[in-house]
Design an enzyme around this catalytic site. Sequence first.
Site, short mmCIF file in Angstrom:
data_model
loop_
_atom_site.label_atom_id
_atom_site.label_comp_id
_atom_site.label_asym_id
_atom_site.label_seq_id
_atom_site.Cartn_x
_atom_site.Cartn_y
_atom_site.Cartn_z
N CYS A 1 -3.17 -3.63 4.54
CA CYS A 1 -2.14 -4.61 4.90
C CYS A 1 -2.43 -6.00 4.35
O CYS A 1 -1.71 -6.94 4.65
CB CYS A 1 -2.02 -4.69 6.42
SG CYS A 1 -1.80 -3.11 7.21
N GLU B 1 0.84 -1.19 0.00
CA GLU B 1 0.00 0.00 0.00
C GLU B 1 0.87 1.24 0.00
O GLU B 1 0.41 2.33 0.35
CB GLU B 1 -0.98 -0.01 1.18
CG GLU B 1 -0.33 -0.09 2.54
CD GLU B 1 -1.32 0.22 3.67
OE1 GLU B 1 -1.94 1.29 3.63
OE2 GLU B 1 -1.45 -0.62 4.58
N HIS C 1 -1.20 -10.61 12.09
CA HIS C 1 -0.78 -9.31 11.56
C HIS C 1 -0.51 -8.40 12.75
O HIS C 1 -1.32 -8.31 13.67
CB HIS C 1 -1.88 -8.71 10.68
CG HIS C 1 -1.65 -7.26 10.36
ND1 HIS C 1 -0.51 -6.82 9.73
CD2 HIS C 1 -2.39 -6.16 10.60
CE1 HIS C 1 -0.58 -5.51 9.59
NE2 HIS C 1 -1.70 -5.08 10.11
#
Lengths: 451, 451
Positions: free
Chosen positions: A117, A85, A244
Amino acid sequence: MSEIQNVGIRGIEIYFPHRCLEMVALAEADGVPAGKYTAGLGQTRMAFCGDREDIISISLTVVKRLMEKCNIDPKDIGRLEVGTETIIDHSKSVKSSLMQLFTENPFIEGCDQINACYGGTNALFNALDWCRLHGGLAIVVAADIALYGEKNARPTGGAGAVAILVGPNAPIVMEGTRVAFSENVYDFYKPHLSEEYPVVDGHFSLQCYLRSLDACYTRFCAQNGHLVGASPITAASFDYFVFHSPYNKMVQKAFSRLFYLDRQRLRGTEHGPAVHPTLAPFDDMPLQETFTSKTLQEAATAVAAPFYATKVTPSTRLPTHTGNSYTASIYHSLASLLENAVGGPAALLGKRIVFSYGSGSCAAMWMMRVRAPIDRLTSGLHIEDQIRAQQCTLRHLHAATQPPTRLSFISRRPNFSNSETSPSAEKRLNRSENGVTPPALASCLPIAPPG
Amino acid sequence: MSEIQNVGIRGIEIYFPHRCLEMVALAEADGVPAGKYTAGLGQTRMAFCGDREDIISISLTVVKRLMEKCNIDPKDIGRLEVGTETIIDHSKSVKSSLMQLFTENPFIEGCDQINACYGGTNALFNALDWCRLHGGLAIVVAADIALYGEKNARPTGGAGAVAILVGPNAPIVMEGTRVAFSENVYDFYKPHLSEEYPVVDGHFSLQCYLRSLDACYTRFCAQNGHLVGASPITAASFDYFVFHSPYNKMVQKAFSRLFYLDRQRLRGTEHGPAVHPTLAPFDDMPLQETFTSKTLQEAATAVAAPFYATKVTPSTRLPTHTGNSYTASIYHSLASLLENAVGGPAALLGKRIVFSYGSGSCAAMWMMRVRAPIDRLTSGLHIEDQIRAQQCTLRHLHAATQPPTRLSFISRRPNFSNSETSPSAEKRLNRSENGVTPPALASCLPIAPPG
């Protein structure tokens, strides 16, 4: 066409900029207690790029190193995809820039994958599916440079890249059914096209992460319970977790949430009374409250605590030292686990690993199995060496200057700097014309010699 | 897991803004001969959006219509991907915005696919692979709004969206081996992050397109010749061609190039002397010259001419009337072919269709086969009706005004306007804050009432 077997991860390489900020020093510079960034966020350091590195150069570096490490013949690659991104062009993909490494084999499918993400995970899924159907090898890249305009959010920046080799006869394979969850939410987004900074609603984003986790975990258990072997399945049934990691505290919250979810899922069954009875007071708490309740958080953390060190900590080493690398974060976590699992990489053999990931909002959860020794896969990672070699400094490049960074300063030299990726770098506009704004910390940090 | 059979295209829906510019009128406004835009570019009209439509709203509209037309239960969709280069956020995907249509089924994989005009094709490949392995239905969206800052390039703008339903038991399936080609080139890119306009090197971009075509076609013939049945295989062996269409003249050049390539490939074989002998004078022309030589172009066009009307023209109807819709362009071409093939859609049954696509630089070529009647697939397209209903005007919204467009002016009303996609539109910043700059033609066209 018959499906190709045991497709999975055959190699992995990580890269992050050598320079970093110590959270303690950053807190001091920001005039806040150190604990706000250390215990509060769970972070130790945060990597950052100088002007001589950008998304293209760090992606080139990590792919080049993966190819050398795994002795990959460029001719064997059939798909290459990049999750990112960190957008420096609205049309040309990072993937196309990486094709300068494959001039002898331009016959490579793939492009960039974009959703906060999550892009790296979509790239991985695509690569796995492609390999299973079409054969050959694929490379998945996840790379990002995370910068924040708001002072409060700056300690959650970071930078990093990962390259994964996907192919048949892999030591790490996917198992069972992967599950996905996606919503139209505005928790974290980047509508200001001329700057790098996101708009973040931190509290809402935390809820979106947890809501995605709830949905994925519940569905995952329903669809894959038979593979886990435990009855009832709880978070304790899995050996390792990889989340994450925007910052480590989020990972802690996510892991403890699973124990609350286990109780919610099982309390109406025969197992009910025995499942985490200390969480019984929260059985009827309205869902929305569960995302913010400090008492629930404390109780769930207490339940989760005995498992955290063995099941989660091994995957947190890199993210706590490099910060948020967005798409790369979960794979930096994976790399950490592979190197740091209790008992060494050999101990992972045959054990089940659950991956979890949540973001923007696209999320997925899946399970991987280590089916063969991974020594060759982990031997070149040298994560601890790289952490030891991090160069902590409060010096951040000043916005207005021409790139002052000596290449020698980017020690553990990357294979590419953005002034070396000719003709790409020459063809790209310079950073100011490019709409890529100065590093986020420039205005709040003293300019000092490299420390 | 056993592979699912006959995965392919089960449904297709197109959308383009109702308002358009006539090339003849635009040429007059620009003070150039009409032939520069008509014969020169091969274009008739160019669709454009008003301030009430954006990439999110046109994508929502086309997906909503596909779902209604194909009677899709949202619960049956397992993957949703969007190819676009119309970026209004650097993090949040269009895919996540489309999830507002799937609130009852948030368990959908996928994200946005980015590389200039190629993203939709990557999305299609991903969806096909996913369906073959995992079952279920997937939706592929390709949508773009093409605007140019340079006056010379403006006639090559356009706008459009397409949504494709991918699943098993499809009437249109892929056949043989798809081939890809990718290079690190800067022929068309968008490094100015705060505006919508690309940087284009037109002559170089044409060469990159043709170079990709060369590579794909040569490799495609080598890998799939046995499926075509003709010996030798030439462009004449295929029934229909669908090309990415930035403007129709490019398609004409691409088609005629295939005949030059056939001669180059076959002239050393037993078939050599018989293959397009009028192109013999160019046998030894240096490759680089072949991209620009007018005499070669004329000779190849003459060879291709007898085939163009039947093999190519049917796919050019929409792109010549909506302009360049970037990722959507090739699928607008496909939709045109499905509706316009000589003899009607029924005539396509059992015939082989070659798709070709080139861009930024990622490219691919593949073959599709119509294996079952496609009446249901084409019955709702109404391409000719929509072309007849285009509202030609020289009125383009002025940059500085608040959105003046009445919804009634967007006739053949889209299902969504950007002020209706609450909460998305409210949450997004307004267009000027957003860095989305005014429509490209505002400065060169008179403001006049809708014509």
